[in-house]
Design a protein around this motif. Structure first.
Motif, mmCIF file in Angstrom:
data_model
loop_
_atom_site.group_PDB
_atom_site.id
_atom_site.type_symbol
_atom_site.label_atom_id
_atom_site.label_comp_id
_atom_site.label_asym_id
_atom_site.label_seq_id
_atom_site.Cartn_x
_atom_site.Cartn_y
_atom_site.Cartn_z
ATOM 1 N N THR A 23 0.828 -1.213 0.064
ATOM 2 C CA THR A 23 -0.160 0.013 -0.128
ATOM 3 C C THR A 23 0.877 1.172 0.028
ATOM 4 N N THR A 24 0.200 2.308 -0.318
ATOM 5 C CA THR A 24 0.972 3.491 -0.259
ATOM 6 C C THR A 24 1.564 3.886 1.128
ATOM 7 N N GLU A 194 -0.049 0.981 -9.218
ATOM 8 C CA GLU A 194 -0.204 1.887 -8.065
ATOM 9 C C GLU A 194 0.971 1.956 -7.044
ATOM 10 N N THR A 195 1.499 0.823 -7.022
ATOM 11 C CA THR A 195 2.604 0.798 -5.982
ATOM 12 C C THR A 195 3.718 1.468 -6.513
ATOM 13 N N ALA A 197 3.592 3.891 -8.470
ATOM 14 C CA ALA A 197 3.279 5.556 -8.487
ATOM 15 C C ALA A 197 3.592 5.891 -7.119
ATOM 16 N N ALA A 198 3.116 5.355 -6.293
ATOM 17 C CA ALA A 198 3.568 5.592 -4.693
ATOM 18 C C ALA A 198 4.836 5.625 -4.336
ATOM 19 N N LYS A 218 4.234 8.866 -17.379
ATOM 20 C CA LYS A 218 3.213 9.020 -15.942
ATOM 21 C C LYS A 218 4.424 9.135 -14.880
#
Ligand code: NDP
Length: 489
Positions: A23-24, A194-195, A197-198, A218
């Motif tokens: 998770t973030t 997403e990981t 990106a975090a 991105k």
């Protein structure tokens, strides 16, 4: 929201293992840990880090069969290809370990006449914690080009492997933890996009990204918000130029391997050939003769395995169909070469330059061969691409002349992708293939920042940084510079 994801065997579709989606909050926690660990790792100094990294290189080689098993399982590539990739990665780790001190040692610069009382030095400082985001096609070799060089320079690393190869990523970090006796110098965070990106937003001091151009944009956009610098190692559409004085057999052999090995899933693979029309027929004949005997299938027995990412086959099919529709000719294979997970070799000739097979990265076991009237045309067409990663040139006499006119980061003359195995040279591209460099001295410098230190050794009669500066001093400075024509050192 899903908390886990599965890695699948691309050969069978079976689930290999289930991994947590970091998770973030956990990514931020990993970054805090990495900064604490940075104090310990950087304090070890060059000598002790060298010992750890050399031991790591040895450990990778010792465990090569086991790691290769995992690479084969997760990517579907033949065991022998996996071993080659891992061996080359171990070589890079050792090169970075052995050379980092001499490359990053404090450099003394001339202070110039005006500042002759100063000693001028440039120190190289590690950045701190850095993030590495990797692809799946070479899950050991590719990220290691950033991980090893960042660690050698004194940084700690948080690595987000591709969701297709999480097991390999974990294995690399666990092996390092064993050798270093500390699991916090090099951490792995598994997860999806997403990981990654975090990680970009977590406060790491640099992100070394390898993957597609679309994702790189991105990543760069996310990193821009915090001015976090990025290394972007992206896709390519590498040209091969074959001159009329080339060794055609050697060129055909190497180009077929470059295009088809690893099912064409190589960022620096040969994707399009520009061959002098005087030798084109012979060259094409040789390529077809070799490629006819190359087969996709179970990696235990075939030359290459399935596409690691099943969706890639749709892109490959689109490129083949588009090339044929626009007037290209299938000299070997065609749309029917896509058989389930596998793609048998496809050789397309005389493909119009506006076809997808020329303009976009195909990332499959296909090769386009186009005839050109001369080398100037070959160079112009090679450069007329939005990509600029690697290239190869086959010529007995004109290799260097052609190479120097190519808009790309790396050129192999009378060889293919050879630059990736030479640890002392930088690896990277221009245009949509990205920016920044891994490997070589440049790859070490990427993970440091320069700190300029200028120290006064004695007082100069000419006071220039003082309110006591006189008009006479101003005149003298201009006079000296005029006499020396701007030269002071
Ligand atoms: P992708 O761009 O799909 O993914 C690369 C990595 O980025 C993966 O770890 C991916 O995670 C992660 N990611 C995805 N979305 C984001 C996001 N929004 N923010 C941060 N990270 C994200 O590339 P592939 O893995 O498909 O790799 C193939 C590409 O890599 C090809 O274009 C190839 O040419 C290029 N490549 C370039 C090399 C070079 O050195 N120039 C070397 C090797 C490959 P996840 O997998 O979980 O989606």
């Amino acid at each position: 929201m899903a908390k886990t994801f599965q890695s699948l065997n691309p050969l069978t579709g079976d689930v290999i293992a289930t991994y947590p989606i970091t998770t973030t909050a956990q990514v931020y926690e990993a970054t805090t840990i990495a900064y604490d660990a940075f104090e310990r790792w950087s304090a070890l100094g060059f000598r002790n880090r060298r010992k750890v990294l050399l031991a790591y290189s040895e450990a990778i080689l010792k465990e090569i069969d086991r790691i290769a098993d995992l690479v084969t399982l997760e990517t579907g590539k033949p065991h022998s290809d996996a071993k080659l990739e891992i061996a080359l990665a171990a070589h890079h780790v050792a090169w970075a370990a052995r050379n980092v001190e001499s490359i990053l040692r404090t450099a003394h610069r001339s202070p110039g006449l005006l500042m002759a009382n100063m000693s001028a030095t440039v120190e190289r400082s590690p950045l701190g914690a850095v993030g590495v985001i990797g692809p799946w096609n070479y899950p050991v070799f590719t990220p290691m080009g950033s991980i090893a060089y960042a660690l050698a320079a004194g940084n700690t690393v948080i690595f987000k492997p591709s969701e297709y190869t999480p097991g390999v990523g974990i294995e690399l970090a666990e092996l390092f933890a064993e050798v270093a006796g500390d699991g916090e110098f090099f951490q792995v965070i598994t997860g999806l996009g997403e990981t990654g990106a975090a990680l970009c937003e977590s406060g790491v001091k640099k992100v070394a990204f390898t993957g597609s151009t679309a994702t790189a944009k991105k990543v760069a956009a996310l990193c821009a918000a915090t001015l976090t610098p990025v290394i972007a190692e992206c896709g390519g559409k590498d040209p091969v130029i074959v001159a009329d004085d080339a060794n055609l057999s050697a060129a055909a052999e190497a180009t077929v391997w470059s295009a088809l090995s690893n099912a064409g899933q190589t960022c620096i693979a040969a994707e399009r050939v520009y061959v002098d029309e005087k030798v084109a027929d012979v060259f094409i004949e040789k390529v077809i003769e070799i490629a006819t005997n190359i087969h996709a299938g179970n990696p235990q027995s075939a030359h290459y395995g399935p596409a690691t990412m099943p969706t890639q086959n749709m892109i490959i099919q689109l490129h083949i169909k588009d090339a044929l529709k626009k007037g290209g000719v299938a000299a070997l294979g065609g749309p029917k070469s896509i058989q389930g997970n596998f793609v048998q070799p496809v050789i397309l000739v005389d493909v119009p330059e506006n076809s997808l097979a020329i303009t976009d990265e195909t990332f499959g076991p296909t090769l386009v061969i186009n005839r050109v009237p001369d080398m100037d045309t070959a160079i112009a067409l090679s450069n007329a691409s939005r990509y600029g990663l690697g290239a190869s040139v086959w010529s007995r006499r004109q290799g260097k002349k052609i190479a120097s006119q190519l808009q790309c980061g790396m050129v192999a003359i009378n060889s293919t992708i050879s630059f990736a195995s030479v640890a002392s040279v930088p690896f990277g591209g221009v245009k949509d293939s990205g920016y920044g460099r891994i490997h070589g001295p440049e790859g070490l410098l990427e993970f440091t920042y320069p700190r300029t230190v200028v120290r006064a050794r004695f007082k100069m009669p000419l006071a220039i940084t003082s309110f006591n500066r006189t008009e006479k001093t101003d005149r003298l400075i201009v006079k000296i510079l005029t006499i020396l024509r701007g030269r002071l050192s």
